[in-house]
Design an enzyme around this catalytic site. Structure first.
Site, short mmCIF file in Angstrom:
data_model
loop_
_atom_site.label_atom_id
_atom_site.label_comp_id
_atom_site.label_asym_id
_atom_site.label_seq_id
_atom_site.Cartn_x
_atom_site.Cartn_y
_atom_site.Cartn_z
N SER A 30 -40.70 -29.17 -47.56
CA SER A 30 -39.72 -28.07 -47.59
C SER A 30 -38.82 -28.01 -48.82
O SER A 30 -38.10 -27.04 -49.01
CB SER A 30 -38.83 -28.12 -46.34
OG SER A 30 -39.50 -27.55 -45.25
N LYS A 87 -28.35 -26.16 -49.05
CA LYS A 87 -29.10 -25.65 -47.90
C LYS A 87 -28.20 -25.66 -46.67
O LYS A 87 -27.46 -26.62 -46.43
CB LYS A 87 -30.33 -26.52 -47.68
CG LYS A 87 -31.31 -25.99 -46.63
CD LYS A 87 -32.55 -26.89 -46.54
CE LYS A 87 -33.62 -26.34 -45.61
NZ LYS A 87 -34.82 -27.22 -45.54
N SER A 125 -39.23 -24.75 -46.19
CA SER A 125 -38.13 -24.05 -45.57
C SER A 125 -36.90 -23.89 -46.45
O SER A 125 -36.04 -23.05 -46.16
CB SER A 125 -37.72 -24.79 -44.29
OG SER A 125 -37.18 -26.07 -44.60
#
Lengths: 100, 477
Positions: free
Chosen positions: B175, B76, B151
């Site tokens: 997330s 990420k 997310s």
């Protein structure tokens, strides 16, 4: 129920947060923030006066590292990523007054 | 082509496959579908090849590169990679290249893994659909008209699309787990403090935790063991070595006590879709068939989790994001003085959702409102922890849906922030309590899209959580 946050409140917090909003954005954000704060009304009826607040989920206290000097980030490498630098420091516009 | 990370690592360590070939295979898959999925902000093809060659050289020299030898990992884009742009999917970080690696990056490298790219996210991890990215949305590989969740949507989509067998995300209110559920992969939020946050760009520091994505529970467990364990550079890091979560995966659930959270399964919070509830019931029955005692149970204050979270997380974010001021890194929009420069930079650099949360947090912390909002939310957080504690006196683990629905259409919820926030209603309580939780893909909903079932465990209960998740996985046809 009256709105939990006014347009003036939003303008005030935007200033505190160093954000500039257009009049349209002010209207839109005021409505959206009010919706979130309206939802927060679901805890209004809860009596939590005798409940201790939780700041942090894991019980660690006063964590300190050993007092030993270790290498840090390389200054030139850090400054190479800065928007502006001069003489080994970050460069910013005037803090008081304005640039001539 | 081997599908699991464990198979890849085993073949690479034995010299049966080269790490370079593994990287090339995954780059080829990325080449085929990335334009459609948009999982990555940056594909690190050259770096990955170089790194794979180093792994192969180590194997050739007779040394063991580690448990993740040659396994591509998607990272990420809110974890620092030295010299490689780290954007948080925000204009304000532009092409910032960190001068250091996150601890997770160091540990991945030490375990022999190959970072293959930086994945897309909702800007600063604020969102549940990966639509709040400054670089455009990520699409769900199962149906590209739908969101991947968020997310960490880029990381979830990367694993689901076969771009990498493993990925890392961060989970502040769900997330990792929610996009894992929507993309049909395993997603883990470890106990708060189990994985170092050093080098993770902070959103809400008392809630943020890095966690793995994988196709299988065993792969996720291996990645967990590689990244967890004490780090002196994170003062909130638990001073213990990584929990050996792989060791009990095969031990089953015979005699275990499982509670299904009634408030999250149709009996409290509205909006949990009936097809999702049905899959949780099938999972509960499967655990019962495997020897567990399964009962419905109440954790009453979880219904206040959403409110507490959307005051606490923005409050912490408003403080953490004050550092993006145009002085030391990232974007600067010039102004006649420093304050004007700060305002111009932040106004141009942050997207709407980030601005909303900064303002909400600033308001919740401001004089006159602190007690009513932030202070109250922190007390509600205690209530949730107390209710979980009571439940865990009776049960070893708890069960719930991960997400209220399957993947929704792109654009369906962008206009109304509150509708979007409700996506996190099942995952938020674990963050508030600091507890571990995992989403296991468990069949599909009425629309044929993946459903995730969530296994929740008490603080430091990561071993039990993985063990139950593995049993659930085995119960699938």
């Amino acid at each position: 129920m009256s709105s939990p946050i006014s347009r003036d409140d939003v303008a005030h917090v935007a200033r505190l947060a160093r954000l500039e909003l257009t009049p349209d954005e002010l209207d839109r954000f005021t409505g959206q923030l009010a919706a979130v704060l309206d939802h927060a009304a679901d805890v209004e009826a809860l009596d939590v006066t005798d409940v201790e607040p939780t700041h942090h989920p894991y019980p660690l206290r006063n964590v300190q590292r050993a007092d030993v000097v270790v290498p840090s980030c390389d200054r030139d490498e850090v400054l190479a990523e800065a928007p502006a630098s001069e003489d080994g420091r970050f460069r910013v516009p005037p803090v008081l007054g304005e640039e001539a | 082509m081997a599908t699991t990370a464990l198979e890849v690592a085993s073949a690479v360590r034995a010299g049966e496959r080269s790490a370079r070939a593994v990287v090339e295979e995954h780059l080829a898959v990325i080449g085929e579908r990335e334009a459609e999925v948009h999982a990555f902000n940056l594909v690190m093809a050259d770096e990955a090849r170089e790194r794979a060659d180093a792994v192969d050289a180590a194997v050739a020299a007779g040394s063991d590169p580690g448990p993740l030898a040659g396994v591509p990992v998607a990272l990420k884009d809110n974890m620092c990679t030295r010299g490689v742009p780290t954007t948080c999917s925000s204009r304000i970080l532009a092409q910032w290249r960190p001068p250091y690696d996150a601890t997770t990056v160091e540990r991945l490298t030490a375990a022999g893994a190959v970072i293959i790219g930086k994945t897309n996210l909702d800007e600063f991890a604020m969102g549940s659909s990966t639509e709040n990215s400054a670089f455009g949305p990520t699409k769900n590989p199962h149906d590209t008209s739908r969101v991947p969740g968020g997310s960490s949507g880029g990381s979830a989509a990367a694993v689901a699309a076969g771009f990498a067998p493993l990925a890392l995300g961060s989970d502040t209110g769900g997330s990792v787990r929610q996009p894992a559920a929507l993309c049909g992969v395993v997603g883990v939020k470890p106990t708060y403090g189990a994985v170092s946050r050093y080098g993770l760009l902070a959103f809400a520091s008392s809630l943020d935790q890095i966690g793995p994505f994988a196709h299988t529970v065993a792969d996720a467990a291996t990645l967990y063991e590689a990244i967890a364990g004490h780090d002196p550079r994170d003062s909130t890091s638990i001073p213990e070595p990584a929990a050996p979560v792989s060791s009990w995966l095969d031990d089953g659930v015979d005699g275990m006590r499982v509670g299904v959270i009634s408030e999250l399964s149709g009996g409290g919070i509205e909006g949990i879709a009936s097809d999702v509830q049905a899959r949780v019931r099938v999972a509960a029955d499967a655990l019962a068939a495997a020897g567990a005692t399964v009962e419905e149970t109440s954790v009453p204050s979880v219904i206040y989790g959403l409110t507490a979270y959307y005051l606490i997380a923005p409050a912490e974010a408003s403080s953490n994001l004050a550092r993006y001021d145009g002085v030391r890194y990232g974007l600067r929009v010039d102004g006649p003085n420093t304050e004007a420069m700060n305002v111009a930079t932040r106004t141009a650099g942050f997207g709407d959702e980030v601005k909303r949360r900064i303002m909400l947090g600033t308001y919740a912390l401001s004089a006159g409102y602190y007690d009513a909002y932030y202070g109250k939310a922190q007390r509600v957080r205690t209530l949730i922890i107390d209710d979980f504690a009571a439940a865990y006196e009776k049960y070893d683990v708890l069960l719930s849906p991960t997400s209220p629905t399957t993947a929704f259409e792109l654009g369906a919820k962008v206009a109304d922030p509150m509708t979007m926030y409700v996506n996190d209603v099942c995952t938020i309580p674990s963050n508030l309590a600091g507890h571990p939780a995992i989403s296991v893909p468990y069949g599909v909903g009425d629309d044929g899209l993946p459903v995730g079932v969530q296994v929740l465990a008490p603080l430091m209960g990561d071993v039990t959580m993985f063990r139950v998740a593995a049993a659930l996985e085995r119960s699938l046809p």
